[in-house]
Design a protein around this motif. Sequence first.
Motif, PDB file in Angstrom:
ATOM      1  N   THR A   1       0.849  -1.428  -0.003  1.00  0.00           N
ATOM      2  CA  THR A   1      -0.241   0.025   0.449  1.00  0.00           C
ATOM      3  C   THR A   1       0.840   0.775   0.361  1.00  0.00           C
ATOM      4  O   THR A   1       0.393   2.263  -0.835  1.00  0.00           O
ATOM      5  CB  THR A   1      -1.011   0.027   1.454  1.00  0.00           C
ATOM      6  OG1 THR A   1      -1.549  -1.285   1.093  1.00  0.00           O
ATOM      7  CG2 THR A   1      -1.329   1.004   1.242  1.00  0.00           C
ATOM      8  N   TYR A   2       2.045   1.391   0.990  1.00  0.00           N
ATOM      9  CA  TYR A   2       2.273   2.549   0.573  1.00  0.00           C
ATOM     10  C   TYR A   2       3.399   2.378  -0.738  1.00  0.00           C
ATOM     11  O   TYR A   2       3.678   3.715  -1.070  1.00  0.00           O
ATOM     12  CB  TYR A   2       3.574   2.483   1.835  1.00  0.00           C
ATOM     13  CG  TYR A   2       4.154   3.233   2.307  1.00  0.00           C
ATOM     14  CD1 TYR A   2       4.064   5.298   2.292  1.00  0.00           C
ATOM     15  CD2 TYR A   2       6.357   3.109   2.792  1.00  0.00           C
ATOM     16  CE1 TYR A   2       4.781   6.289   2.544  1.00  0.00           C
ATOM     17  CE2 TYR A   2       6.861   4.295   3.129  1.00  0.00           C
ATOM     18  CZ  TYR A   2       6.406   5.568   2.962  1.00  0.00           C
ATOM     19  OH  TYR A   2       7.236   6.442   3.204  1.00  0.00           O
TER      20      TYR A   2
ATOM     21  N   THR B   1       1.702   4.140  -3.258  1.00  0.00           N
ATOM     22  CA  THR B   1       1.227   5.706  -2.928  1.00  0.00           C
ATOM     23  C   THR B   1       2.798   5.998  -3.280  1.00  0.00           C
ATOM     24  O   THR B   1       2.764   7.784  -4.496  1.00  0.00           O
ATOM     25  CB  THR B   1       0.727   5.521  -1.719  1.00  0.00           C
ATOM     26  OG1 THR B   1       0.217   5.029  -1.159  1.00  0.00           O
ATOM     27  CG2 THR B   1      -0.099   7.249  -0.896  1.00  0.00           C
ATOM     28  N   LYS B   2       3.582   5.744  -2.679  1.00  0.00           N
ATOM     29  CA  LYS B   2       4.752   7.031  -3.266  1.00  0.00           C
ATOM     30  C   LYS B   2       5.006   6.496  -4.760  1.00  0.00           C
ATOM     31  O   LYS B   2       5.400   7.529  -5.588  1.00  0.00           O
ATOM     32  CB  LYS B   2       6.150   5.681  -2.818  1.00  0.00           C
ATOM     33  CG  LYS B   2       6.776   6.720  -1.180  1.00  0.00           C
ATOM     34  CD  LYS B   2       8.095   5.745  -0.685  1.00  0.00           C
ATOM     35  CE  LYS B   2       8.648   6.702  -1.207  1.00  0.00           C
ATOM     36  NZ  LYS B   2       8.938   7.617  -1.328  1.00  0.00           N
TER      37      LYS B   2
ATOM     38  N   HIS C   1       2.370   8.524  -6.628  1.00  0.00           N
ATOM     39  CA  HIS C   1       3.409  10.062  -6.869  1.00  0.00           C
ATOM     40  C   HIS C   1       3.984  10.495  -7.511  1.00  0.00           C
ATOM     41  O   HIS C   1       4.650  11.310  -8.317  1.00  0.00           O
ATOM     42  CB  HIS C   1       4.175  10.061  -5.399  1.00  0.00           C
ATOM     43  CG  HIS C   1       3.997  11.546  -4.615  1.00  0.00           C
ATOM     44  ND1 HIS C   1       3.344  12.995  -4.932  1.00  0.00           N
ATOM     45  CD2 HIS C   1       5.763  11.979  -4.750  1.00  0.00           C
ATOM     46  CE1 HIS C   1       4.351  13.886  -5.316  1.00  0.00           C
ATOM     47  NE2 HIS C   1       5.447  13.901  -4.914  1.00  0.00           N
TER      48      HIS C   1
END
Length: 684
Positions: free
Chosen positions: A573-574, A577-578, A581
């Motif tokens: 999940t993290y 997200t990165k 971005h």
Amino acid sequence: MADPSSYRPKPGEIPDSPGVYRFRDEHRRVIYVGKAKSLRQRLANYFQDLASLHPRTRTMVTTAASVEWTVVSTEVEALQLEYSWIKEFDPRFNVKYRDDKSYPYLAVTMNEEFPRVQVMRGQKRKGVRYFGPYGHAWAIRDTVDLLLRVFPVRTCSAGVFKNAARTGRPCLLGYIGKCSAPCVDRVSADEHRDLAEDFCDFMAGRTGTYIRRLEQQMKDAAEEMEYERAARLRDDIGALKKAMEKSAVVLADATDADLIAVAEDELEAAVQIFHVRGGRVRGQRGWVTDKVEEITTGALVEHALQQLYGEEKGDSVPKEVLVPALPDPVEPVQEWLTERRGSGVSLRIPQRGDKKALMETVQRNAQQALVLHKTKRASDLTTRSRALEEIAEALDLDSAPLRIECYDISHLQGDDVVASMVVFEDGLQRKSEYRRFQIKGFAGQDDVRSMHEVISRRFRRYLAEKEKTGEWVDDLPEEGTTENGLKDDDGRPKKFAYPPQLVVVDGGQPQVAAAKKALDELGIDDIAVCGLAKRLEEVWLPDDDDPVVLPRTSEGLYLLQRVRDEAHRFAITYQRTKRAHRFRSSPLDDVPGLGDTRKQALLKHFGSLKKLRSATIDQICEIPGIGRKTAETIAVALAQAAPAAPAVNTATGEIMDEEEPGATGSGGEPVTAGAPDERRGQET
């Protein structure tokens, strides 16, 4: 196990005044919060002979390592401060309500131009009328479906409403007569608000007058031979009566009251609440709590009142609260409830009549809830205990690992390398203590080296926390951020300083060796390490050439798999997200003072970054709002940025020109050749 005499305050140190006290463990974690009319008398009870204390109180005082207190002016202030600290610190030995969820309410958004009827959970908003709570959302929808034919109030979302207004066509409910369709001006805003007011009045219990009015209108229509209108009114009356049948009248004279009942044994207590509005039971809710210390029924009632009304104000606190036992003393609690409501609140025990009969019904519900909870909990506790015992036996641990931390590394072909740490306590997730990391020590793909860095950083912070006395500065935001975005503070459970009994890493022998090496370098030798390899679900231990193989039906293996899979989910999940971005980034993002509006103006004028990159400074200056200095900065930023890779049509594999429609990302940058890999690349 600590000796309470080692941290007992000296005689005369504790003030003889109202206040709130906190017990902390050796890690400065708050484990119990209490209030007292006299701090001196109350705290003295904890420092008696251990043999004379209640077993759960004895466990608490031997777990604690210090006690501190705060003096307040009145018992009401003590009650308020106790509630605030219990919510803030989440102490493990305080009364905790399990199985408490966000109950749904029927809400009418009277703060909007066109009020909307909907199901709402969570924190209440200003200007919204609430009815409930209900046990299930479907119960609200059934009631609303019956009432919409009589009160055709808007139920659609803002997006649906705006789309209908734009197209000039209402939604399905508008066509079948269950919405007055204010979106297409079938009714005015004032007429629609009147409908919403009537809906609220009916839900508030003012039903008899409205039905009598409809019955009179039906008779008048029949006398005037308007039979279709009379038939419609007859059906409306039937729908309203059917809706009223869903909540039977239990109390006379339109009573507004909450009835609270408690069923308890030596270990646990169940609390049940019936919400009566307009003489009808509008909702029901319940909680179960552990009795960590010896506690009276009145004290349980007080905790239930704090849980129930701690975040409520105004009419959400009823005029009358009926309980099985009164808190001691009752005056501060009653004064606190009065402050929450803004007018007088009666807190009492029903003695006779309908209210006592209804209280007996609530009491039976509480008793049944306690029996049902014990049946479920026995199974859950047995399974979790067996799982932890199997892990301890398989890994040759001295005791069951009550706190387990698991780490996983995730990346996309060596880019955006991140790590996750998840925590399980007593076999259950502790999401408030999840952590995430960016790998900063090196670039590229190396899971073993990444694991070494993460373990080193996490336990360096643990050692620093163990040695310090004041608050620390969070200079690693990813490590100090939970899944909910909450920050660590002294004494709160959302800390980075509590050591696990077992560290689990996602991987085999190399990852386990890296984690063990990191702990050895820090001089930590009292934390067990193991790894769980996904291919064959083998458990690897440091310095062992062969893995530990747990049976496939083992509860211990199942728990380790849950822990590993949760770490994998949190890491991915993290990482996603990165990655998202990064794909949305643009060279224009690095230009200071250039906001979204001017970025869009530049891209709209030139059509693409490729043309903007080839434009002269004078051409850039032609854009409104772009001065020469800004234009020069833009030109330099674009010149320094590497050209993007050509965009690829993922359906055909065709290389597209940057200027083709749809070839740019949300940040204005072309979709790069790496974009398909975001979907196909292996995440580890």
